[in-house]
Scaffold this motif. Structure first.
Motif, short mmCIF file in Angstrom:
data_model
loop_
_atom_site.label_atom_id
_atom_site.label_comp_id
_atom_site.label_asym_id
_atom_site.label_seq_id
_atom_site.Cartn_x
_atom_site.Cartn_y
_atom_site.Cartn_z
N ASN A 1 0.84 -1.20 0.00
CA ASN A 1 0.00 0.00 0.00
C ASN A 1 0.87 1.25 0.00
O ASN A 1 2.07 1.17 0.25
CB ASN A 1 -0.97 -0.02 1.18
CG ASN A 1 -0.22 -0.08 2.50
OD1 ASN A 1 0.48 0.85 2.85
ND2 ASN A 1 -0.36 -1.19 3.22
N ILE A 2 0.25 2.37 -0.31
CA ILE A 2 1.01 3.62 -0.43
C ILE A 2 0.26 4.75 0.27
O ILE A 2 -0.97 4.73 0.34
CB ILE A 2 1.22 4.02 -1.91
CG1 ILE A 2 -0.13 4.03 -2.66
CG2 ILE A 2 2.20 3.08 -2.60
CD1 ILE A 2 -0.07 4.64 -4.02
N PRO A 3 1.00 5.74 0.77
CA PRO A 3 0.32 6.93 1.28
C PRO A 3 -0.15 7.81 0.11
O PRO A 3 0.38 7.70 -1.00
CB PRO A 3 1.41 7.65 2.09
CG PRO A 3 2.70 7.12 1.60
CD PRO A 3 2.43 5.77 1.00
N GLY A 4 -1.15 8.65 0.38
CA GLY A 4 -1.74 9.46 -0.68
C GLY A 4 -0.77 10.44 -1.32
O GLY A 4 -0.98 10.88 -2.44
N THR A 5 0.30 10.78 -0.63
CA THR A 5 1.24 11.77 -1.14
C THR A 5 2.26 11.17 -2.11
O THR A 5 3.11 11.89 -2.63
CB THR A 5 2.02 12.39 0.03
OG1 THR A 5 2.54 11.33 0.82
CG2 THR A 5 1.12 13.27 0.89
N THR A 6 2.18 9.87 -2.36
CA THR A 6 3.15 9.23 -3.25
C THR A 6 3.04 9.81 -4.67
O THR A 6 1.96 9.82 -5.24
CB THR A 6 2.89 7.72 -3.33
OG1 THR A 6 2.71 7.23 -2.01
CG2 THR A 6 4.04 6.99 -4.01
N PRO A 7 4.17 10.32 -5.23
CA PRO A 7 4.10 10.83 -6.60
C PRO A 7 3.82 9.71 -7.60
O PRO A 7 4.18 8.55 -7.37
CB PRO A 7 5.45 11.47 -6.84
CG PRO A 7 6.32 11.03 -5.73
CD PRO A 7 5.48 10.50 -4.63
N LEU A 8 3.22 10.12 -8.71
CA LEU A 8 2.74 9.15 -9.69
C LEU A 8 3.83 8.20 -10.20
O LEU A 8 3.60 7.01 -10.37
CB LEU A 8 2.15 9.92 -10.87
CG LEU A 8 0.81 9.40 -11.34
CD1 LEU A 8 -0.15 9.30 -10.19
CD2 LEU A 8 0.26 10.31 -12.41
#
Lengths: 179, 197
Positions: B152-159
């Motif tokens: 999973n990733i946090p919402g701030t992860t760049p594309l």
């Protein structure tokens, strides 16, 4: 050491030349730009002690009529470079005039540094500073008036002509920026 | 989603391209082609960096995520996937933390696809054993076959990082979690493609 000599090889391509209309506009601009300053020098004030035409204007003409887009040719550089260098040249002559070689070298070197520092680099400024040192007695006797006559006067005239001529030409636009 | 391909793009501009452009632009340009190349290279890297970081996972994620609790029978999972025309979804605990992700791939591997399951592997299995083994699946629940723990990733992860994570883990969707670690959304491969192109 080998990288030092390698740099001297160049290796990059030379830029392409310009077309006929560019050459023609450069000629017209320079002709119209130098004319009024030369008229002041030879026809209106020929008997006075005033100087209007100095060699560095020829160099400025190359830039403001021949390389219109160059950052070095923009008004900030044209006016700032000449005025700052003129002040430095006169000061160098007045302080170091007893050793002309030192005054000459100091004037040019300091003019370049000052133009760089003020973002007004304009190659003819180096000549303007040098002329203040190696110029005639007429120039020397002007003192700091040299900054106004011939330098600022001639620069403003040539700038005015550049604004007209370079914007009449369809393929040209001047300046890129004022300040 | 290979950004390395983009990095190579800038190499494709040649000295000749620059000279042609300089010829096309009227007036004398006070630069050499190599000056331009140097400016271009630095500007390209800067733009690439800006674009890579400009868009984050939370800007493109789907917020209405279809999920199932761990105890959901697989038959129900299959119906949900089919009804919503999706190929996978998060399996969540009652507190909305993520227990795992269940996708086509988990079904395929349970049905005989092996370690790198594909539909063709399952077909092969069917042919070779004269019969398919979907029957096994009937009595199991989501928790039995889901992939866990889920990436999973946090919402701030760049594309671009999202793309790399999907590539590295060979997954097609990745749940997005909020600061508390709870499910906030999901980014699918198709979301990335829509954003990039």
């Amino acid at each position: 050491m080998s990288s030092f000599f390698k740099k001297m090889k160049g290796g990059s391509q030379s830029p392409p030349g310009v077309g006929f209309s560019e050459i023609a506009w450069s000629w017209v601009g320079a002709f119209l730009g130098i004319t009024p300053v030369a008229l002041l020098q030879y026809n209106f004030f020929s008997d006075g002690d005033l100087v209007f035409l100095i060699g560095s204007f020829g160099a400025s003409a190359v830039l403001i009529y021949g390389a219109v887009r160059s950052p070095l040719a923009q008004p900030r550089n044209l006016v700032g470079g000449h005025v700052i260098s003129a002040v430095i040249g006169v000061a160098a002559w007045q302080v170091l005039g007893s050793a002309p070689w030192l005054a000459a070298a100091f004037a040019v070197a300091t003019a370049i540094a000052a133009m760089h520092a003020t973002k007004t680099l304009h190659p003819p400024g180096g000549a303007t500073a040098l002329i203040a040192v190696i110029g005639s007695e007429k120039i020397h006797s002007l003192g700091f008036l040299y900054v106004l006559f011939p330098v600022l006067t001639g620069v403003v005239i040539m700038l005015t002509v550049a604004l007209f001529v370079n914007n009449i030409a369809g393929s040209r636009k001047y300046p890129e920026f004022w300040w | 989603m290979k950004f390395s391909a983009l990095n190579e793009c800038r190499q494709t501009i040649s000295d000749e391209d620059i000279v042609v452009a300089m010829k096309k632009i009227p007036g004398y340009l006070d630069i050499t082609p190599s000056d331009f190349m140097e400016i271009y290279r630095v500007a390209y890297d800067h733009a690439l960096h800006r674009l890579k970081h400009a868009i984050t996972a939370e800007q493109i994620m789907t917020r209405q995520v279809i999920t199932v609790p761990e105890t959901t029978p697989l038959a129900e999972v299959v119906r949900l996937l089919a009804d919503h025309d999706i190929s996978g979804m998060p399996v969540i605990r009652p507190d909305r933390t993520i227990a795992g992700v269940i996708s086509e791939k988990d079904f395929l591997s349970k049905m005989g696809g092996g370690k790198s399951p594909s539909f063709m592997h399952v077909i092969l299995q069917c042919i070779a054993h004269t019969g398919c083994i979907a029957a096994d699946v009937r009595d199991l629940t989501a928790a039995d076959i889901m992939s866990s723990p889920a990436v999973n990733i946090p919402g701030t992860t760049p594309l671009f990082e999202v793309a790399e994570i999907m590539d590295r883990h060979n997954i097609n969707r990745v749940p997005v979690i909020d600061a508390a670690g709870l499910l906030a959304g999901i980014v699918a491969r198709s979301d990335l493609i829509q954003t990039m192109c």
